[in-house]
Design a protein around this motif. Structure first.
Motif, PDB file in Angstrom:
ATOM      1  N   SER A 101      -0.229   0.898  -2.870  1.00  0.00           N
ATOM      2  CA  SER A 101       0.550   0.139  -3.948  1.00  0.00           C
ATOM      3  C   SER A 101       1.574  -0.696  -3.034  1.00  0.00           C
ATOM      4  O   SER A 101       1.828  -1.939  -3.240  1.00  0.00           O
ATOM      5  CB  SER A 101       1.340   1.041  -4.829  1.00  0.00           C
ATOM      6  OG  SER A 101       0.537   1.682  -5.751  1.00  0.00           O
ATOM      7  N   ILE A 102       2.231  -0.133  -2.023  1.00  0.00           N
ATOM      8  CA  ILE A 102       3.093  -0.764  -1.279  1.00  0.00           C
ATOM      9  C   ILE A 102       2.665  -2.008  -0.617  1.00  0.00           C
ATOM     10  O   ILE A 102       2.964  -3.007  -0.470  1.00  0.00           O
ATOM     11  CB  ILE A 102       4.025   0.198  -0.613  1.00  0.00           C
ATOM     12  CG1 ILE A 102       5.024   1.242  -1.296  1.00  0.00           C
ATOM     13  CG2 ILE A 102       5.011  -0.415   0.591  1.00  0.00           C
ATOM     14  CD1 ILE A 102       5.661   2.291  -0.437  1.00  0.00           C
ATOM     15  N   VAL A 103       1.777  -1.473   0.195  1.00  0.00           N
ATOM     16  CA  VAL A 103       0.939  -2.612   1.175  1.00  0.00           C
ATOM     17  C   VAL A 103       0.249  -3.593   0.314  1.00  0.00           C
ATOM     18  O   VAL A 103       0.508  -4.744   0.486  1.00  0.00           O
ATOM     19  CB  VAL A 103      -0.143  -1.723   2.093  1.00  0.00           C
ATOM     20  CG1 VAL A 103      -0.992  -2.914   2.630  1.00  0.00           C
ATOM     21  CG2 VAL A 103       0.266  -0.694   2.765  1.00  0.00           C
ATOM     22  N   PHE A 104      -0.017  -3.442  -0.786  1.00  0.00           N
ATOM     23  CA  PHE A 104      -0.861  -4.449  -1.705  1.00  0.00           C
ATOM     24  C   PHE A 104       0.457  -5.420  -2.308  1.00  0.00           C
ATOM     25  O   PHE A 104       0.056  -6.523  -2.017  1.00  0.00           O
ATOM     26  CB  PHE A 104      -1.310  -3.759  -3.027  1.00  0.00           C
ATOM     27  CG  PHE A 104      -1.861  -4.672  -4.037  1.00  0.00           C
ATOM     28  CD1 PHE A 104      -3.098  -5.538  -3.649  1.00  0.00           C
ATOM     29  CD2 PHE A 104      -0.983  -5.266  -5.040  1.00  0.00           C
ATOM     30  CE1 PHE A 104      -3.472  -6.550  -4.848  1.00  0.00           C
ATOM     31  CE2 PHE A 104      -1.749  -6.084  -6.112  1.00  0.00           C
ATOM     32  CZ  PHE A 104      -2.744  -6.550  -5.783  1.00  0.00           C
ATOM     33  N   VAL A 105       1.399  -4.814  -2.683  1.00  0.00           N
ATOM     34  CA  VAL A 105       2.742  -5.698  -2.921  1.00  0.00           C
ATOM     35  C   VAL A 105       3.180  -6.465  -1.932  1.00  0.00           C
ATOM     36  O   VAL A 105       3.277  -7.822  -1.912  1.00  0.00           O
ATOM     37  CB  VAL A 105       3.751  -4.993  -3.676  1.00  0.00           C
ATOM     38  CG1 VAL A 105       4.951  -5.713  -3.680  1.00  0.00           C
ATOM     39  CG2 VAL A 105       3.222  -4.208  -4.810  1.00  0.00           C
ATOM     40  N   VAL A 106       2.985  -6.058  -0.621  1.00  0.00           N
ATOM     41  CA  VAL A 106       3.696  -6.863   0.641  1.00  0.00           C
ATOM     42  C   VAL A 106       2.637  -7.873   0.786  1.00  0.00           C
ATOM     43  O   VAL A 106       2.930  -8.916   1.022  1.00  0.00           O
ATOM     44  CB  VAL A 106       3.935  -5.838   1.688  1.00  0.00           C
ATOM     45  CG1 VAL A 106       4.104  -6.696   2.956  1.00  0.00           C
ATOM     46  CG2 VAL A 106       4.923  -4.808   1.203  1.00  0.00           C
ATOM     47  N   VAL A 107       1.249  -7.547   1.001  1.00  0.00           N
ATOM     48  CA  VAL A 107       0.331  -8.527   1.162  1.00  0.00           C
ATOM     49  C   VAL A 107       0.167  -9.393   0.403  1.00  0.00           C
ATOM     50  O   VAL A 107       0.091 -10.886   0.646  1.00  0.00           O
ATOM     51  CB  VAL A 107      -0.968  -7.872   1.666  1.00  0.00           C
ATOM     52  CG1 VAL A 107      -2.181  -8.978   1.456  1.00  0.00           C
ATOM     53  CG2 VAL A 107      -0.837  -6.956   2.769  1.00  0.00           C
ATOM     54  N   LEU A 108       0.369  -9.233  -1.071  1.00  0.00           N
ATOM     55  CA  LEU A 108       0.272 -10.282  -1.868  1.00  0.00           C
ATOM     56  C   LEU A 108       1.555 -10.963  -1.954  1.00  0.00           C
ATOM     57  O   LEU A 108       1.481 -12.235  -2.076  1.00  0.00           O
ATOM     58  CB  LEU A 108       0.381  -9.606  -3.277  1.00  0.00           C
ATOM     59  CG  LEU A 108       0.175 -10.556  -4.698  1.00  0.00           C
ATOM     60  CD1 LEU A 108      -1.030 -11.280  -4.580  1.00  0.00           C
ATOM     61  CD2 LEU A 108       0.267  -9.660  -6.057  1.00  0.00           C
ATOM     62  N   THR A 109       2.642 -10.765  -1.695  1.00  0.00           N
ATOM     63  CA  THR A 109       3.878 -11.601  -1.534  1.00  0.00           C
ATOM     64  C   THR A 109       3.749 -12.379  -0.342  1.00  0.00           C
ATOM     65  O   THR A 109       4.283 -13.589  -0.386  1.00  0.00           O
ATOM     66  CB  THR A 109       5.086 -10.475  -1.277  1.00  0.00           C
ATOM     67  OG1 THR A 109       5.305  -9.755  -2.277  1.00  0.00           O
ATOM     68  CG2 THR A 109       6.399 -11.184  -1.221  1.00  0.00           C
ATOM     69  N   VAL A 110       3.139 -11.935   0.848  1.00  0.00           N
ATOM     70  CA  VAL A 110       2.975 -12.770   1.913  1.00  0.00           C
ATOM     71  C   VAL A 110       2.104 -14.015   1.617  1.00  0.00           C
ATOM     72  O   VAL A 110       2.366 -15.150   1.927  1.00  0.00           O
ATOM     73  CB  VAL A 110       2.537 -11.813   3.144  1.00  0.00           C
ATOM     74  CG1 VAL A 110       2.230 -12.712   4.178  1.00  0.00           C
ATOM     75  CG2 VAL A 110       3.677 -10.894   3.669  1.00  0.00           C
TER      76      VAL A 110
END
Length: 470
Positions: free
Chosen positions: A10-19
């Motif tokens: 969840s954390i990695v997905f949110v960060v990648v999506l934000t980037v």
């Protein structure tokens, strides 16, 4: 999928999506803004050249000195060869908007070419339709237009330049995004481990408790996870205490039931074998049955307090009259035991809202214990007095066998009996004080017992709040 991997994902997905969102928005916003910037630059350059050319024309009176303002602006390279201009494309001026990147054409009032910085149109020829930003050149002295200047930015070149800039920006942003995603993965791994480790330990500890083992969790923080571990440790300790109390309860109840049943069995066999008279045997059997009934009654009382079923029926009661009635109730037994029972209380004691039957039972348990622990010739004193207009203290003091200091913390435990009471054969199952404590606490009061040691007597004190006094 485990909780740890779900948290990390969840954390990695949110960060990648934000980037990715930042890269896309930044790229297209910059691209759109570059077009606006090019138009703004062309318009500003045309305005500046028109003003400079107007001043130069006014001063000279003709177009002979038109090269001066163009040279100052960096556009006066009509005499530069194509090869020279090609070399300068890769030189130190490659980042400016001058030379081949901006075309400047000046025409007079008749529409004839005065100057073309790219030498594409010879001077004196009729100017064709020209692109770019058009501005009027004025003769300030005569206050009349004398021609126009056209400023045309090389869009193809700028498009190539902007594409390179955007590509570099995209590359830098992606590199930054990858670094951010890497840091996010490390942080997610650490955070998920920190969150799931106490949960895993809690699961293992719960399984251990289910199998009958007790365990304690390490408390490594003061946050919600640390509080969860601390609360589990308290629960585990409470369960262990309850397990010990339950085992002790079973042992004590078995002992308390076994003694009267054994006596009843012996009396019945003696009666059968003719070793005991019917009258004597029946007296012993009735006594033991009464003992069993009292034990069952006490257990029922405790069951009510354990399940929160202890219901009170409070009513205004004079404390003095309550104590006087208890005196009269226990006076015959005290006289039979040759113990002096006295009351030291004034008639101005307050009226409190109490459950008469429950309070009578509580006081009776305390007086009964005092009578059992006091030998012939002893004294028992019941006292009552106010304390700071906040509480009413009722105490029962005897000069009997007293209590060992080691036994004092346990006198309110169920089935707890001191060694003195067992050795002297004092009757009771050790439930009276536990029941009394439950009744007093149900009235928002407190009960304590003090003693100076063996053969020094004991004092039981009941403190009741005066807030409900009438």
């Amino acid at each position: 999928m485990s909780l740890r991997w779900r948290i990390m994902g969840s954390i990695v997905f949110v960060v990648v999506l934000t980037v990715l969102a930042n890269v896309g928005v930044g790229y297209y916003a910059t691209q759109a803004r570059l077009g606006v910037f090019v138009e703004q630059v062309g318009g500003d350059e045309a305005n500046r050249l028109a003003r400079n050319l107007s001043r130069e024309y006014t001063a000279a009176g003709d177009w002979t000195t038109v090269g001066a303002p163009l040279s100052e602006a960096g556009y006066g390279y009509a005499g530069i060869s194509q090869s020279d201009r090609s070399e300068e494309r890769g030189g130190e001026h490659s980042d400016s908007l001058h030379h081949d990147r901006v075309r400047v054409v000046i025409v007079d009032a008749d529409g004839r070419v005065v100057h073309d910085n790219l030498s594409a149109l010879p001077p004196g020829t009729v100017a064709p339709a020209l692109d770019g930003h058009r501005r009027t050149v004025l003769d300030f002295g005569a206050n009349r237009p004398v021609g126009h200047v056209y400023v045309d930015v090389n869009r193809e070149f700028l498009s190539s330049e902007s594409h390179g800039f955007l590509s570099a920006l995209l590359y830098i942003t992606l590199i930054g995004g990858l670094l951010t995603a890497g840091v996010a993965m490390l942080l997610a791994a650490w955070l998920s481990r920190r969150i799931t480790a106490p949960v895993t330990a809690l699961t293992e500890a719960s399984q251990a408790i289910a199998q009958g083992d007790t365990t304690q969790l390490p408390v490594t923080s003061s946050d919600e996870l640390g509080k969860m571990s601390a609360e589990f440790n308290r629960m585990s300790s409470a369960l262990e205490t309850q397990r010990e109390l339950r085992q002790r309860l079973i042992n004590d109840v078995s002992h308390e039931l076994n003694t009267p049943l054994s006596v009843i069995q012996l009396e019945a066999r003696g009666l059968r074998d003719g070793l005991q008279t019917p009258e004597r045997a029946s007296d012993h059997i009735i006594h033991e049955v009464d003992r069993l009934r009292g034990l069952v009654t006490d257990l029922n009382w405790l069951a009510e307090t354990d399940h929160g079923e202890l219901r009170l029926a409070p009513e205004p009661i004079s404390v003095y009259e309550l104590l006087r009635d208890e005196m009269e109730r226990w006076q015959p037994q005290s006289q039979a035991s040759q113990v002096e029972l006295s009351l030291e209380a004034s008639g101005d004691l307050p009226t409190l809202r109490l459950d008469r039957m429950r309070m009578s039972q509580a006081l009776g348990n305390v007086v009964s214990n005092a009578l059992h622990c006091t030998g012939a010739g002893g004294n028992i004193v019941i006292r009552a007095e106010r304390h700071n207009d906040e509480t009413l203290a009722i105490s029962v003091t005897d000069d009997g066998i007293g209590i060992e200091p080691i036994d004092l913390p346990h006198v309110f435990d169920r089935f707890y009996r001191t060694d003195q009471s067992r050795s002297r054969g004092i009757a009771g199952a050790g439930l009276g004080l536990a029941i009394t404590q439950a009744i007093i606490e149900a009235h928002d009061g407190k009960i304590t017992i003090t003693s100076n040691g063996p053969n020094q007597g004991a004092t039981t004190t009941i403190r009741l709040p005066l807030s409900d006094s009438r």
